[in-house]
Motif scaffolding. Structure first.
Motif, PDB file in Angstrom:
ATOM      1  N   LEU A 167       0.835  -1.203   0.000  1.00 50.89           N
ATOM      2  CA  LEU A 167       0.000   0.000   0.000  1.00 50.89           C
ATOM      3  C   LEU A 167       0.867   1.249   0.000  1.00 50.89           C
ATOM      4  O   LEU A 167       0.653   2.180  -0.792  1.00 50.89           O
ATOM      5  N   VAL A 168       1.855   1.278   0.883  1.00 49.36           N
ATOM      6  CA  VAL A 168       2.747   2.435   0.978  1.00 49.36           C
ATOM      7  C   VAL A 168       3.545   2.617  -0.316  1.00 49.36           C
ATOM      8  O   VAL A 168       3.661   3.727  -0.843  1.00 49.36           O
ATOM      9  N   CYS A 169       4.088   1.511  -0.835  1.00 57.17           N
ATOM     10  CA  CYS A 169       4.981   1.596  -1.989  1.00 57.17           C
ATOM     11  C   CYS A 169       4.229   1.789  -3.307  1.00 57.17           C
ATOM     12  O   CYS A 169       4.574   2.670  -4.105  1.00 57.17           O
ATOM     13  N   VAL A 170       3.215   0.964  -3.532  1.00 60.75           N
ATOM     14  CA  VAL A 170       2.548   0.926  -4.838  1.00 60.75           C
ATOM     15  C   VAL A 170       1.476   2.001  -4.965  1.00 60.75           C
ATOM     16  O   VAL A 170       1.309   2.590  -6.035  1.00 60.75           O
ATOM     17  N   ASP A 171       0.744   2.262  -3.890  1.00 62.38           N
ATOM     18  CA  ASP A 171      -0.329   3.247  -3.959  1.00 62.38           C
ATOM     19  C   ASP A 171       0.054   4.593  -3.371  1.00 62.38           C
ATOM     20  O   ASP A 171      -0.692   5.563  -3.501  1.00 62.38           O
ATOM     21  N   GLY A 172       1.216   4.643  -2.714  1.00 61.39           N
ATOM     22  CA  GLY A 172       1.685   5.887  -2.135  1.00 61.39           C
ATOM     23  C   GLY A 172       2.890   6.449  -2.855  1.00 61.39           C
ATOM     24  O   GLY A 172       2.801   7.410  -3.615  1.00 61.39           O
ATOM     25  N   LEU A 173       4.040   5.815  -2.664  1.00 59.50           N
ATOM     26  CA  LEU A 173       5.301   6.356  -3.166  1.00 59.50           C
ATOM     27  C   LEU A 173       5.372   6.445  -4.688  1.00 59.50           C
ATOM     28  O   LEU A 173       5.783   7.473  -5.240  1.00 59.50           O
ATOM     29  N   ASP A 179       6.612  12.594  -0.772  1.00 56.66           N
ATOM     30  CA  ASP A 179       5.784  13.355   0.177  1.00 56.66           C
ATOM     31  C   ASP A 179       4.327  12.903   0.119  1.00 56.66           C
ATOM     32  O   ASP A 179       3.419  13.681   0.388  1.00 56.66           O
ATOM     33  N   PHE A 180       4.118  11.611  -0.194  1.00 54.80           N
ATOM     34  CA  PHE A 180       2.746  11.139  -0.431  1.00 54.80           C
ATOM     35  C   PHE A 180       1.855  11.283   0.796  1.00 54.80           C
ATOM     36  O   PHE A 180       0.642  11.485   0.663  1.00 54.80           O
ATOM     37  N   ILE A 181       2.407  11.187   1.995  1.00 55.49           N
ATOM     38  CA  ILE A 181       1.573  11.259   3.207  1.00 55.49           C
ATOM     39  C   ILE A 181       0.963  12.652   3.343  1.00 55.49           C
ATOM     40  O   ILE A 181      -0.260  12.801   3.487  1.00 55.49           O
ATOM     41  N   ASN A 182       1.799  13.673   3.289  1.00 60.33           N
ATOM     42  CA  ASN A 182       1.286  15.037   3.394  1.00 60.33           C
ATOM     43  C   ASN A 182       0.409  15.402   2.207  1.00 60.33           C
ATOM     44  O   ASN A 182      -0.590  16.114   2.345  1.00 60.33           O
TER      45      ASN A 182
END
Length: 295
Positions: A167-173, A179-182
């Motif tokens: 989720l973090v790597c493929v759909d976020g980063l 800066d995907f979180i912010n």
């Protein structure tokens, strides 16, 4: 649900793009995930049992628990399947054009339209909420138990951990950058209930998200994502994760240029179902653990 839990686990693939993707993320969670498939094999792996009679009893109890609609297992399975199915629908036509053709990945990417950043951030947040709600369903606790979910993340392992890593790597980063979180939090805060209602993933899972109306559901989505930002940030920082380091580890099955990362994200949305695959494995494990405790 049209299929039983043993059918779903028996039919899990042993190869393909989803498996390649998950294996490529082993560098973030070394040795955590193994692609255990087959219902009986999963029972043996989870319990260490070799007695065929006991394995049969465990399997029957797990099937009974899954079929009991007063429990949340079928709902959790539906959530895992639905959140992945929406992604697939977004690019199914483009993928169909390439079936049977020997064309480099870059040729295929030209046929895929990346999601706008806002749609990508909403889908990221909705996948996270799906994880939270499914966790609550599996554990028989209220669906708005954000605190319990956040506390459990520290104990995530195996297929559950690799799902969150993906989720973090493929759909976020990959699609949104370092800066995907912010970026996601800002986008959620600027999203109106009316915009949320136009999102295809939200339309499908809306009834499962706590809140009386779209405005309340949007607030819950924002609160959920904000509560998990610390865990996600720590994961990124502790492994020095960047879009480039993630893509470097995907090179075993795909070649992609840095300026095409949003296209890569679209391709992975269409061609993989890591949420459903690992969600099925998580569900099977929880059912088996409960079954052996009850017989």
């Amino acid at each position: 649900m049209s299929k039983s839990i043993f059918e779903l686990v028996d039919e899990l693939p042993t190869g393909g793009l989803t498996i390649s993707l998950l294996n490529s993320l082993d560098f973030v969670a070394p040795g955590q995930w193994h692609n255990v498939v087959g219902f009986v094999n999963t029972i043996k792996t989870v319990t260490g049992e070799t007695d065929e009679d006991l394995i049969q009893q465990i399997g029957e109890r797990a099937i009974y628990l899954y079929n009991d609609r007063s429990q949340g297992y079928q709902r959790a399975m539906w959530l895992y399947q639905t959140v992945d199915g929406t992604d697939k629908a977004l690019g199914a036509a483009a993928l169909a054009n390439k079936v049977g053709e020997s064309i480099p990945l870059l040729g295929f990417l030209n046929k895929v339209t990346p999601k706008p950043d806002k749609a990508q951030t909403i889908d990221l947040a909705l996948k996270l909420v799906t994880e939270l709600v499914a966790f609550c369903q599996i554990n028989g606790i209220p669906g708005d138990s954000i605190g319990d979910f956040v506390a459990s993340l520290g104990e995530y392992s195996g297929e559950s951990l690799i799902r969150m890593v993906a989720l973090v790597c493929v759909d976020g980063l990959i699609p949104l950058g370092p800066d995907f979180i912010n970026k996601a939090l800002s986008s959620i805060n600027q999203t109106s209930p009316e915009e949320l209602e136009q999102n295809s993933t939200f339309k499908n899972i809306s009834d499962s998200i706590p809140g009386g109306d779209s405005s309340s559901k949007l607030n819950f989505i924002g609160e959920s994502f904000d509560s998990v930002k610390g865990w996600m940030g720590n994961l990124v920082a502790s492994h020095n994760l960047t879009p480039q380091t993630v893509v470097a580890n995907l090179q075993s099955f795909t070649q992609i240029a840095d300026d095409k990362l949003d296209y890569l994200a679209a391709f992975l949305d269409v061609s993989t179902n890591y949420y459903e695959h690992t969600g099925t494995q998580t569900l099977a494990r929880r059912l088996i653990e409960r079954a052996i405790a009850e017989i």
